[in-house]
Motif scaffolding. Structure first.
Motif, PDB file in Angstrom:
ATOM      1  N   UNK A   1     -35.731 -46.643  12.321  1.00  9.10           N
ATOM      2  CA  UNK A   1     -36.722 -45.606  12.609  1.00  9.10           C
ATOM      3  C   UNK A   1     -36.286 -44.631  13.676  1.00  9.10           C
ATOM      4  N   UNK A   2     -35.661 -45.116  14.761  1.00 12.27           N
ATOM      5  CA  UNK A   2     -35.259 -44.220  15.843  1.00 12.27           C
ATOM      6  C   UNK A   2     -34.218 -43.215  15.365  1.00 12.27           C
ATOM      7  N   UNK A   3     -33.255 -43.678  14.562  1.00 12.78           N
ATOM      8  CA  UNK A   3     -32.236 -42.771  14.039  1.00 12.78           C
ATOM      9  C   UNK A   3     -32.843 -41.783  13.046  1.00 12.78           C
ATOM     10  N   UNK A   4     -33.822 -42.233  12.281  1.00 13.18           N
ATOM     11  CA  UNK A   4     -34.487 -41.322  11.349  1.00 13.18           C
ATOM     12  C   UNK A   4     -35.310 -40.278  12.093  1.00 13.18           C
ATOM     13  N   UNK A   5     -35.876 -40.687  13.237  1.00 10.26           N
ATOM     14  CA  UNK A   5     -36.601 -39.722  14.068  1.00 10.26           C
ATOM     15  C   UNK A   5     -35.651 -38.614  14.500  1.00 10.26           C
ATOM     16  N   UNK A   6     -34.448 -38.990  14.937  1.00 10.17           N
ATOM     17  CA  UNK A   6     -33.461 -37.995  15.339  1.00 10.17           C
ATOM     18  C   UNK A   6     -33.118 -37.074  14.178  1.00 10.17           C
ATOM     19  N   UNK A   7     -32.991 -37.639  12.983  1.00  6.76           N
ATOM     20  CA  UNK A   7     -32.650 -36.836  11.807  1.00  6.76           C
ATOM     21  C   UNK A   7     -33.751 -35.842  11.479  1.00  6.76           C
ATOM     22  N   UNK A   8     -34.997 -36.324  11.444  1.00 13.66           N
ATOM     23  CA  UNK A   8     -36.115 -35.443  11.091  1.00 13.66           C
ATOM     24  C   UNK A   8     -36.357 -34.404  12.178  1.00 13.66           C
TER      25      UNK A   8
ATOM     26  N   UNK B   1     -28.449 -37.553   2.573  1.00 14.61           N
ATOM     27  CA  UNK B   1     -27.275 -38.365   2.850  1.00 14.61           C
ATOM     28  C   UNK B   1     -27.313 -38.977   4.240  1.00 14.61           C
ATOM     29  N   UNK B   2     -27.660 -38.175   5.246  1.00 10.98           N
ATOM     30  CA  UNK B   2     -27.738 -38.696   6.615  1.00 10.98           C
ATOM     31  C   UNK B   2     -28.839 -39.750   6.721  1.00 10.98           C
ATOM     32  N   UNK B   3     -29.990 -39.436   6.140  1.00 11.64           N
ATOM     33  CA  UNK B   3     -31.136 -40.347   6.191  1.00 11.64           C
ATOM     34  C   UNK B   3     -30.788 -41.682   5.535  1.00 11.64           C
ATOM     35  N   UNK B   4     -30.175 -41.614   4.348  1.00 11.34           N
ATOM     36  CA  UNK B   4     -29.837 -42.842   3.621  1.00 11.34           C
ATOM     37  C   UNK B   4     -28.748 -43.633   4.341  1.00 11.34           C
ATOM     38  N   UNK B   5     -27.748 -42.937   4.873  1.00 11.63           N
ATOM     39  CA  UNK B   5     -26.680 -43.629   5.595  1.00 11.63           C
ATOM     40  C   UNK B   5     -27.227 -44.326   6.830  1.00 11.63           C
TER      41      UNK B   5
END
Length: 650
Positions: free
Chosen positions: A208-215, A302-306
């Motif tokens: 979740x934290x990495x996805x927060x950074x992505x979004x 791609x970033x989100x899935x990785x």
């Protein structure tokens, strides 16, 4: 003295903002007038924001040098303002005065570029000028007849194809207004709302934290379009959050660097590249932005899935529940008013057929109206019994708060425009020399050769050269450079102009995370407290899909031709399968006990997905589903074994 300099810079940035808003409302002035006034103000502010010899005992000398260079450079710009008609309606001849003014302007722009971003970009511009002046001494196909100082001065200073060319024109009109639009959107509450929205949407999921950074970086990047700025802004929150949850520092920095790079690729602004691309290829801005939507979506997918696969494989923590804001705190009138009205104003302006400057002005007006609505909503909420223990703000206090927001947005928007203006002025000098000498055509001919090389081989050469040329300089300047020198090579072999320019733009952008000169990684590494090489290695793995997406433009020309047509749908499906396979590959997804076998399986699916054929696409989709099923089956078996071992007390 520093206080006086700061106040003067603030006053000039506000004046520049008003000039830009006037352009949006009443239209641009004559080309040379608009551009010369804009550059004069940008130069003046830049000398105040980036003083020479600061914090040294030689500071008095720096003040004198800055004052002399700034005054002469601004006077040269004003000279062009008053002589615009003569320049455009005759063939003016350069004399000693004109050579001196051109020299001072060039030195000023290069020196300010050096202070703002370092030596690499001004050195490239100097090489371009030297090449124009000394080309007759260069042997082989890169040599040319050479041009004397008088002709170069006439081109740079006394025409609309030199320093005052279209790149500076775009900066002085469209980019300037959109810079203010982005500042108003963020400073009217959009910034905090974007972050909370990212927290709410992805905080509870795996990684979740990495996805927060992505979004969050994607949302910020769609407005600001600055990779380094995105890293510094969102990374200050997301990188420490990821580290607290057990993410390795290198991974935390890499996620932020890669996600922020995507801001350069995502419509509507694309780091100002959308406007410049439309100007160069003679296309409509909206067509560029729409065409870029699918590749940008594939990038973020791609970033989100990785990130998801990596977090799952490495058992990384989730965001604590108490740090996730509830929907009722996000979907409030006072938080959404400015976002909805500003974006709504922009869309309405575009749909009505208004110019981009005017449409952006509608968006700014919407943001300001949203500030008043937000203030009124907060006031009503504070007056409600039992809602708040604080005394409601009186009307005067609310107006002062809105005034501060307005002033901050004007100041931040114009300040962000300074570097862009200086860089595009320098890029315009370089591009004018490239066009004058014809070296772009020469390089294209050398790359293409006799036309016998396959398109993918030529594309590979162009990609490598793009990343090398883009290292160490901002994306906008890098794109301008590669667009002038390398995009023609792809167009020459039959690639459509928009695909060629999007191809070189992607690789120029990737220089931000590609070693050895990867500015976005450097900033992220500093925030993460990790050596930059470790962050760069993880960043290249996370962003691996982006290194291949541009080749899909060559394999699937319809990828940049949106619509309900078979080619576009096929390219979208192919891209989605490819991205998913790459995400599992670089996320470390395991299928068996043999890592090499796992890598080969995921890579085979990714390669199969890029083959332009319906049978190949169907086979890649079926293979992807089968591999995902095998992965989940393996994980289920491992979970059963672990549960049995725990239950038996082993």
């Amino acid at each position: 003295m520093d206080s006086f300099r700061s106040r003067s810079a603030t006053a000039l940035t506000l004046l520049l903002s008003l000039f830009v808003l006037g352009t949006a409302v009443f239209g641009a002035r004559e080309a040379l007038v608009q551009r010369s006034i804009f550059l004069a103000m940008v130069v003046a502010i830049a000398f105040l924001r980036y003083p020479s010899l600061k914090d040294t005992r030689w500071r008095p000398l720096g003040i004198v040098l800055d004052a002399v260079l700034g005054l002469v450079a601004c006077a040269s710009c004003i000279w062009v303002t008053f002589h615009a008609d003569t320049i455009m309606n005759s063939l003016p001849t350069a004399f000693v005065l004109e050579i001196g003014m051109a020299a001072v302007l060039v030195v000023t722009i290069l020196e300010l570029s050096r202070r703002a971003i370092g030596l690499i970009f001004p050195a490239m511009v100097l090489v371009g000028l030297a090449y124009a002046l000394l080309g007759q001494y260069i042997p082989g196909p890169l040599g040319h007849r050479g041009f004397d100082i008088y002709f170069v001065t006439e081109t740079l200073l006394m025409s609309d194809v030199g320093l005052w060319g279209s790149l500076l024109g775009v900066a002085a009109t469209i980019i300037a207004v959109f810079s203010l639009f982005g500042a108003f959107l963020l400073h009217s509450g959009g910034g905090s709302t974007f972050m909370d929205l990212a927290l709410r949407v992805s905080g509870r999921s795996t990684g979740g934290a990495a996805k927060i950074a992505t979004i969050a970086s994607g949302l910020f990047g769609m407005v600001s379009g600055s990779a380094v700025g995105n890293v510094a802004t969102t990374g200050a929150f997301t990188i420490p959050l990821m580290k607290r949850l057990g993410y390795p520092a290198a991974l935390a920095g890499a996620v932020e660097a890669v996600a922020s790079t995507g801001g350069q690729l995502a419509p509507p602004i694309m780091g100002a590249a959308a406007f410049i691309m439309a100007e160069i290829i003679g296309s409509d801005y909206l067509a560029i932005a729409i065409a870029a939507a699918l590749p940008a979506a594939l990038f973020y997918w791609g970033v989100f899935a990785t990130v998801h696969v990596t977090a799952h494989e490495e058992r990384l923590g989730q965001v604590p529940e108490d740090q996730i804001p509830p929907w009722r705190d996000i979907l409030r009138v006072d938080r959404l008013a400015s976002i909805v009205l500003s974006i709504g104003g922009l869309v309405i302006g575009i749909l009505r057929g208004a110019s981009l400057q005017t449409a952006a002005f509608y968006g700014i007006v919407g943001a300001v109206i949203g500030m008043f609505i937000a203030a009124a909503a907060v006031h009503l909420q504070q007056q409600s019994p039992g809602v708040s223990d604080r005394q409601p703000q009186d009307r005067a206090s609310q107006l002062k708060a809105i005034g501060r927001q307005f002033r901050t947005a004007l100041d931040e928007g114009a300040t962000g425009l300074i570097i862009v203006g200086i860089l595009l002025a320098g890029a315009q000098i370089l591009v004018s020399m490239i066009n004058l000498t014809g070296v772009g055509v020469t390089l294209s001919s050398m790359i293409v050769g006799d036309g016998g090389a396959p398109v993918l081989v030529i594309g590979l050469v162009v990609a490598v050269v793009c990343m090398i040329m883009g290292m160490g300089i901002p994306t906008t300047a890098a794109y301008v450079l590669v667009a002038a020198t390398l995009a023609p090579a792809l167009i020459k072999i039959g690639v459509s102009p928009i695909a060629a320019h999007m191809f070189v733009f992607y690789y120029a952008t990737l220089s931000v995370i590609t070693p050895p000169v990867c500015v976005g990684v450097f900033v992220a590494a500093g925030l993460a407290g990790e050596h930059w090489t470790a962050v760069a290695r993880r960043a290249v793995m996370l962003g691996a899909v982006t290194y291949v997406i541009p080749f899909l433009f060559l394999l699937y020309p319809d990828m940049l031709n949106p619509g309900m047509n078979a080619g576009y749908l096929e390219s979208a499906l192919s891209g989605a399968v490819f991205v998913a396979a790459f995400a599992y590959l670089f996320g470390g997804a395991r299928l068996s006990a043999w890592r090499l076998l796992d890598t080969a399986a995921w890579l085979a699916v990714a390669i199969l997905a890029t083959i332009p054929s319906l049978p190949g696409l169907a086979a890649s989709m079926a293979s992807l589903v089968a591999l995902i099923w095998l992965r989940r089956r393996r994980e289920t078996k491992q979970a059963v074994v672990l549960h049995t071992a725990v239950a038996s007390g082993k």
